[in-house]
Structure formats: C-alpha cells, structure tokens
Design an enzyme around this catalytic site. Structure first.
Site, PDB file in Angstrom:
ATOM      1  NE  ARG A  37      27.010  -4.622  22.878  1.00  0.00           N
ATOM      2  CZ  ARG A  37      26.014  -4.597  22.009  1.00  0.00           C
ATOM      3  NH1 ARG A  37      24.810  -4.203  22.411  1.00  0.00           N
ATOM      4  NH2 ARG A  37      26.191  -4.957  20.758  1.00  0.00           N
ATOM      5  CG  HIS A  67      21.293 -16.807  23.745  1.00  0.00           C
ATOM      6  ND1 HIS A  67      22.368 -16.635  24.597  1.00  0.00           N
ATOM      7  CD2 HIS A  67      21.711 -17.670  22.789  1.00  0.00           C
ATOM      8  CE1 HIS A  67      23.379 -17.359  24.173  1.00  0.00           C
ATOM      9  NE2 HIS A  67      23.011 -18.009  23.076  1.00  0.00           N
ATOM     10  CE1 TYR A  70      26.001 -15.539  23.108  1.00  0.00           C
ATOM     11  CE2 TYR A  70      25.705 -13.258  22.427  1.00  0.00           C
ATOM     12  CZ  TYR A  70      25.464 -14.613  22.238  1.00  0.00           C
ATOM     13  OH  TYR A  70      24.679 -15.022  21.184  1.00  0.00           O
ATOM     14  CG  HIS A 107      27.229 -19.938  25.091  1.00  0.00           C
ATOM     15  ND1 HIS A 107      27.997 -19.085  24.333  1.00  0.00           N
ATOM     16  CD2 HIS A 107      26.135 -20.193  24.337  1.00  0.00           C
ATOM     17  CE1 HIS A 107      27.398 -18.842  23.187  1.00  0.00           C
ATOM     18  NE2 HIS A 107      26.261 -19.497  23.167  1.00  0.00           N
ATOM     19  CD  GLU A 143      24.302 -21.988  21.663  1.00  0.00           C
ATOM     20  OE1 GLU A 143      24.632 -21.711  20.499  1.00  0.00           O
ATOM     21  OE2 GLU A 143      23.883 -21.137  22.477  1.00  0.00           O
ATOM     22  CG  ASP A 177      25.122 -22.593  16.955  1.00  0.00           C
ATOM     23  OD1 ASP A 177      25.753 -22.812  15.896  1.00  0.00           O
ATOM     24  OD2 ASP A 177      24.796 -21.452  17.310  1.00  0.00           O
ATOM     25  CG  HIS A 180      28.268 -22.905  18.373  1.00  0.00           C
ATOM     26  ND1 HIS A 180      27.580 -22.472  19.491  1.00  0.00           N
ATOM     27  CD2 HIS A 180      28.648 -21.780  17.720  1.00  0.00           C
ATOM     28  CE1 HIS A 180      27.549 -21.154  19.512  1.00  0.00           C
ATOM     29  NE2 HIS A 180      28.182 -20.705  18.441  1.00  0.00           N
ATOM     30  CG  HIS A 214      21.056 -21.217  18.206  1.00  0.00           C
ATOM     31  ND1 HIS A 214      21.938 -20.879  19.212  1.00  0.00           N
ATOM     32  CD2 HIS A 214      19.817 -20.890  18.675  1.00  0.00           C
ATOM     33  CE1 HIS A 214      21.268 -20.399  20.241  1.00  0.00           C
ATOM     34  NE2 HIS A 214      19.985 -20.394  19.937  1.00  0.00           N
ATOM     35  CG  ASP A 227      31.014 -18.997  17.782  1.00  0.00           C
ATOM     36  OD1 ASP A 227      30.200 -19.098  16.851  1.00  0.00           O
ATOM     37  OD2 ASP A 227      30.701 -18.622  18.926  1.00  0.00           O
ATOM     38  CG  HIS A 229      27.077 -17.704  13.805  1.00  0.00           C
ATOM     39  ND1 HIS A 229      26.037 -17.426  14.657  1.00  0.00           N
ATOM     40  CD2 HIS A 229      27.877 -18.574  14.475  1.00  0.00           C
ATOM     41  CE1 HIS A 229      26.192 -18.084  15.779  1.00  0.00           C
ATOM     42  NE2 HIS A 229      27.318 -18.785  15.703  1.00  0.00           N
ATOM     43  CD  GLU A 259      22.222 -17.806  17.855  1.00  0.00           C
ATOM     44  OE1 GLU A 259      21.895 -17.511  19.004  1.00  0.00           O
ATOM     45  OE2 GLU A 259      23.193 -18.560  17.595  1.00  0.00           O
TER      46      GLU A 259
END
Length: 304
Positions: A37, A67, A70, A107, A143, A177, A180, A214, A227, A229, A259
C-alpha cells in the site's frame, strides 16, 4: 505434480513468508517484497537478506515469485502518476534482484482514457527504460487481467503487442491467472475451450514463457470482466477447469499459486491446497468438496 503454494504475508519481515508457507505445506510461494500500500520502502537490511536466503534453503520452497504493488500504473498518461509508478517499479526490481527472486508479476496497468494502443505503447516504453537503467536479473512477468474499466492485458494480444514494441522483449515472461482469464472470456470449463485458450496463448505469447499460474476460481461468469476470486471449485470455473490445468503434462513443473480469500490462520489455503492435490490424483468429487467445506465451516465458524 505441479508445485502448489499460495501468496504469503511478509508481516514481520520478508523471510517470514517462508515460515508461513512451510506451516501450510507450500512448495512455492508468492509475496510482496514491501508494503503493497506504499510507494516507497526502506532498503533491505543485510540481516533481512541473509535470513531470507537461509530460510529459502532450509524450507526448500522454490521458486519464489514476487508480485508488484497494485498502486503501480506504468500505462498512465498522467506524468505524475507514471513517474511515481516507474520509481516504485524500480524499487521492486531492485529488491527482487537483492533477494534473488526470478520473476516479478506485474499488471500491465490502465490507460485511463488514453486508449488501448497508447497504453500498450506506454507500457512497452516503460519496461524498456526500466531495463535500460537497471540491467536487472529479475524478469517482469506480465499478468493477464480481467478487463475491468480501462485496464490493459485482458487479451493475449495486448501482452503480445507490448513485447513486440520492446527492445528488451526477450526479458518478459507471463503469469496466467485463471480467474482473470475466465472473466476476460477465455473458457476453461470445457475441453474445447481449454484447448483453444492455450493454443492461442502458445501462438501469441509462447507456452515456454509462461512461468507461473495464479489459481483462483471466479465469482463472475465467463466474459463478465469481474475480478472477484473465490475458492477452488466453488466458482464459475468449477472443479473440471482446475482438473484440466493441474493434470496438463505441459505444466507438470509449473508453480501454481493461490490468491484465494483467507484469514490469518490460513485454514482456507490449507483446504484449497488439499483440493488441488486431490484433483491431480483424480479422486475428488463435488460431494467430497461440499463435505470438506462443511467440515471447515463447523471447525472455524467461517463460511467460504
């Protein structure tokens, strides 16, 4: 059998991901190398790095996949956002190199209204600049995405276009993924759809450059661009889709990483890993799956 694992928390230091992974039976793990974050991070301390390498060896968990945050959007047409994203990506690559992590999953980003082609070109330029400046050993693993909003990467062609425009295209690999891809319109629920999906992937990107998966079931339907999961076998992909993947001899040695949603005790990860291993053996039915989750709910008080 593929190498199964999950995304692990690094609370308490990057090396703690190995301890958590070992506790639930991971053969591979994914982690963030820093706080996901935040844009920046203090340099890794020598003792952190040494501990990471020691536990990597002791646990035998390998490969390790990182990873990227984001927050990063190297497709952004807004210079201030792009610069912060590029700087953050540079930090992530430096940390991966220091830790000896082979792949950083990224991404492609969002064009935020500039258009798909402009966004793809910006990503290609950004990745070329990254490797120009750093000469990193770590490879970026682009990804596939679900296709929400103005996000890029929901078609294999998007990833191919990025690499085609790069001077360092040979440094790029891919992460698949399942949620995705399914949400983007690639059907994994039938033999025909599964075959067509990976035929297209091989033709456009090359299965030899598909380095990790993933594994996430999908709350949304095929081509929903949602998106969201969920646990293996409990979503729209279902047990059949995952059985095809984990039994595919082309991916027999591939790292396959969960994930899926979980609490701090990682009980959900333990059950999802059990499901995946049972699917390889071919002895898991829908009734078995319901029974396992019913027992889970009774023991934990949590509903999947």
């Amino acid at each position: 059998m593929p190498k199964f694992g999950a995304h692990m928390s690094i609370s308490g230091g990057v090396a703690t991901a190995f301890e958590r992974g070992r506790d639930i039976g991971c053969e591979t793990i994914q982690l963030f190398t820093k706080n996901n974050r935040q844009w920046k991070a203090p340099p890794l301390k020598p003792d952190e790095v040494a501990r990471f390498h020691d536990l990597h060896t002791q646990t035998g968990i390998d490969p390790v996949v990182a990873h990227a945050s984001y927050l990063i959007n190297i497709a952004s047409p807004k210079e201030s956002v792009w610069q912060k994203s590029f700087d953050a990506l540079r930090i992530e690559m430096e940390r991966c190199d220091t830790l000896g992590i082979p792949w950083l999953v990224l991404h492609p980003g969002s064009h935020t209204g500039a258009g798909v082609e402009a966004g793809l070109a910006k990503v290609a330029h950004s990745l070329d600049r990254l490797y120009d400046e750093g000469g990193y050993q770590t490879a970026v693993a682009l990804e596939i995405t679900a296709g929400q909003g103005t996000n890029l990467g929901y078609e294999f062609e998007h990833l191919a276009r990025i690499v085609e425009q790069m001077r360092y295209g040979d440094r790029i690999v891919y992460c698949f993924d399942t949620c995705h891809a399914f949400a983007a319109g690639y059907d994994l629920t039938t033999d025909e759809g599964y075959q067509a999906t990976f035929d297209a992937f091989d033709r456009l990107l090359g299965l030899d450059r598909l380095v990790c998966f993933h594994l996430n079931d999908s709350k949304g339907d095929l081509a929903s661009n949602l998106d969201r999961h969920t646990h293996i076998g409990l979503g729209a992909i279902g047990l059949g889709g995952f059985a095809r993947l984990v039994r595919d001899p082309r991916f027999a040695d591939a790292p396959m990483i969960l994930e899926t949603p979980k609490e701090d005790d990682m009980a959900e990860d333990r059950l999802n890993l059990r499901v995946l291993r049972a699917l390889v053996e071919g002895d898991l039915s829908e009734d078995d799956l319901r029974d396992w989750w019913r027992t889970f709910e009774q023991e934990t008080g949590r509903t999947p």
